[in-house]
Design an enzyme around this catalytic site. Structure first.
Site, PDB file in Angstrom:
ATOM      1  N   LYS A  13       0.797  -1.345   0.116  1.00  0.00           N
ATOM      2  CA  LYS A  13      -0.142   0.008  -0.218  1.00  0.00           C
ATOM      3  C   LYS A  13       0.720   1.247   0.127  1.00  0.00           C
ATOM      4  CE  LYS A  13      -2.300  -0.816   3.711  1.00  0.00           C
ATOM      5  NZ  LYS A  13      -1.919  -2.165   4.307  1.00  0.00           N
ATOM      6  N   ARG A  88      -9.441   0.731   9.401  1.00  0.00           N
ATOM      7  CA  ARG A  88      -9.023  -0.340   9.560  1.00  0.00           C
ATOM      8  C   ARG A  88      -9.927  -1.267  10.520  1.00  0.00           C
ATOM      9  NH1 ARG A  88      -3.011   0.324   9.201  1.00  0.00           N
ATOM     10  NH2 ARG A  88      -2.073  -1.400   9.679  1.00  0.00           N
ATOM     11  N   ARG A 127      11.580  -7.954   5.449  1.00  0.00           N
ATOM     12  CA  ARG A 127      11.682  -6.335   5.146  1.00  0.00           C
ATOM     13  C   ARG A 127      12.761  -5.813   5.992  1.00  0.00           C
ATOM     14  NH1 ARG A 127       6.487  -2.471   4.556  1.00  0.00           N
ATOM     15  NH2 ARG A 127       6.305  -3.124   6.816  1.00  0.00           N
ATOM     16  N   ARG A 159      11.846  -3.598  11.195  1.00  0.00           N
ATOM     17  CA  ARG A 159      10.807  -2.887  11.986  1.00  0.00           C
ATOM     18  C   ARG A 159      10.372  -3.876  13.183  1.00  0.00           C
ATOM     19  NH1 ARG A 159       6.172  -0.344   8.167  1.00  0.00           N
ATOM     20  NH2 ARG A 159       4.770  -1.285   9.850  1.00  0.00           N
ATOM     21  N   ARG A 170      -0.593  -9.444  13.171  1.00  0.00           N
ATOM     22  CA  ARG A 170      -1.108  -8.403  12.371  1.00  0.00           C
ATOM     23  C   ARG A 170      -2.227  -8.968  11.584  1.00  0.00           C
ATOM     24  NH1 ARG A 170       4.118  -5.376  10.224  1.00  0.00           N
ATOM     25  NH2 ARG A 170       2.354  -3.742   9.185  1.00  0.00           N
TER      26      ARG A 170
HETATM   27  P1  AMP Z   1       0.941  -0.049   9.313  1.00  0.00           P
HETATM   28  O1  AMP Z   1       2.214   0.854   8.902  1.00  0.00           O
HETATM   29  O2  AMP Z   1      -0.116   0.607   8.446  1.00  0.00           O
HETATM   30  O3  AMP Z   1       0.805  -1.332   9.020  1.00  0.00           O
HETATM   31  O4  AMP Z   1       0.707   0.528  10.751  1.00  0.00           O
HETATM   32  C1  AMP Z   1       1.379   0.080  11.857  1.00  0.00           C
HETATM   33  C2  AMP Z   1       0.602  -0.067  13.039  1.00  0.00           C
HETATM   34  O5  AMP Z   1       0.104   1.128  13.203  1.00  0.00           O
HETATM   35  C3  AMP Z   1      -0.618  -1.023  12.822  1.00  0.00           C
HETATM   36  O6  AMP Z   1      -0.182  -2.196  13.218  1.00  0.00           O
HETATM   37  C4  AMP Z   1      -1.403  -0.439  13.803  1.00  0.00           C
HETATM   38  O7  AMP Z   1      -1.135  -0.962  15.395  1.00  0.00           O
HETATM   39  C5  AMP Z   1      -1.155   1.036  14.015  1.00  0.00           C
HETATM   40  N1  AMP Z   1      -2.108   1.542  13.087  1.00  0.00           N
HETATM   41  C6  AMP Z   1      -2.043   2.247  11.947  1.00  0.00           C
HETATM   42  N2  AMP Z   1      -3.084   2.634  11.262  1.00  0.00           N
HETATM   43  C7  AMP Z   1      -4.225   2.369  12.126  1.00  0.00           C
HETATM   44  C8  AMP Z   1      -5.412   2.323  12.125  1.00  0.00           C
HETATM   45  N3  AMP Z   1      -6.061   3.137  11.102  1.00  0.00           N
HETATM   46  N4  AMP Z   1      -6.113   1.985  13.189  1.00  0.00           N
HETATM   47  C9  AMP Z   1      -5.479   1.405  14.288  1.00  0.00           C
HETATM   48  N5  AMP Z   1      -4.250   1.186  14.228  1.00  0.00           N
HETATM   49  C10 AMP Z   1      -3.440   1.692  13.392  1.00  0.00           C
END
Ligand code: AMP
Length: 214
Positions: A13, A88, A127, A159, A170
Site C-alpha cells: 500500500k 481499519r 523487509r 521494524r 497483524r
Molecule cells: P501500518 O504501517 O499501516 O501497518 O501501521 C502500523 C501499526 O500502526 C498497525 O499495526 C497499528 O498498530 C497502527 N495503526 C496504523 N493505522 C491504524 C488504524 N487506522 N487503526 C488502528 N491502528 C492503526
C-alpha cells in the site's frame, strides 16, 4: 476525491500510494506513518500507541479518529485525500463516512490490493528499513550487506512489527477487524479489487485502470 488504498499489511500500500496520490493530485495520509512519527518523537500519543503497534494490534479508535479528523481539516486536504492503512475497522469506516456525509462528500474509490497470507509473511519478515530516510529493502533481494542505507548511509533495521510472530498477529487482526471493512464499502459500490501479487509496475498500472474505470 477521497480514496482509500486497502489491503493486508505488506500488500504494498505504501509503495503504491505514492504514485496514486500523485495521479489523483491529493495528499497521501498513512496513519501507520503518522503513528511512527509520534513514536520517534516520543509524544504522548506515540507512547499510548506503542504497545498496540508492537503487538500488531489496532490502536484504539478514538486515538486514530482524532488524528485523522484533524488531518482532514488541514488546507491541503480540502480537495481530497488518499488514505493508506485507514480505515481499519468498521467503526473507523463509519466515522469517516459520517464525517464526509455531514459535508456532502463520499468515498470515491476503495482500491483493494489482494494477496495470500504466506506471500505477505515472506515479504514482511524479510523487509528492512532505513532508520533515517525510511528507504525499504528485502533480505532476499537488495538489503546491503554492511547494514547501511544505499540512499543516505543510515542504519538499516527490521521494524519491530515486521518480526514474523508480530506479522502473524497483524494478519489475524487484519482478518478479524479490517477485512470486514471491505464488505461495508462493497455495499456502497466503491470497491475496486486489484491483484497485488505482481511486480510493482504492473500493480501500479492495474490501480490506474481501476480508478479511471477502464
Ligand atoms: P501500518 O504501517 O499501516 O501497518 O501501521 C502500523 C501499526 O500502526 C498497525 O499495526 C497499528 O498498530 C497502527 N495503526 C496504523 N493505522 C491504524 C488504524 N487506522 N487503526 C488502528 N491502528 C492503526
Amino acid at each position: 476525491m477521497i480514496a482509500v488504498l486497502f489491503g493486508p499489511p505488506g500488500a504494498g500500500k505504501g509503495t503504491q500510494a505514492v504514485a496514486l496520490a500523485e495521479l489523483l493530485g491529493v495528499p497521501h495520509v498513512a496513519t501507520g506513518d503518522i503513528f511512527r512519527r509520534h513514536l520517534k518523537g516520543g509524544t504522548a500519543l506515540g507512547q499510548r500507541a506503542r504497545a498496540y503497534m508492537d503487538a500488531g494490534q489496532l490502536v484504539p479508535v478514538e486515538l486514530v479518529w482524532d488524528l485523522v479528523a484533524a488531518r482532514l481539516e488541514e488546507p491541503d486536504c480540502l480537495a481530497g485525500v488518499l488514505f493508506d492503512g485507514f480505515p481499519r475497522s468498521i467503526r473507523q469506516a463509519e466515522l469517516l463516512v459520517e464525517w464526509l456525509g455531514q459535508r456532502g462528500r463520499t468515498v470515491a474509490h476503495v482500491i483493494s490490493l489482494e494477496l495470500a497470507d504466506e506471500v505477505i509473511v515472506r515479504r514482511l519478515a524479510g523487509r528492512r528499513v532505513c532508520l533515517t530516510c525510511g528507504a525499504s529493502y528485502h533480505v532476499d533481494v537488495n538489503a546491503p550487506a554492511d547494514g547501511r542505507c544505499l540512499a543516505c548511509g543510515g542504519e538499516i533495521v527490521q521494524r519491530e512489527d515486521d518480526r514474523e510472530d508480530v506479522v502473524r498477529a497483524r494478519l489475524l487482526t487484519y482478518h478479524r477487524e479490517t477485512a470486514p471493512v471491505l464488505a461495508y464499502f462493497s455495499a456502497l459500490g466503491v470497491v475496486r479489487p486489484v491483484d497485488g501479487d505482481r511486480p510493482i509496475q504492473e500493480v501500479t498500472l492495474a490501480i490506474r485502470a481501476a480508478v479511471s474505470g477502464s
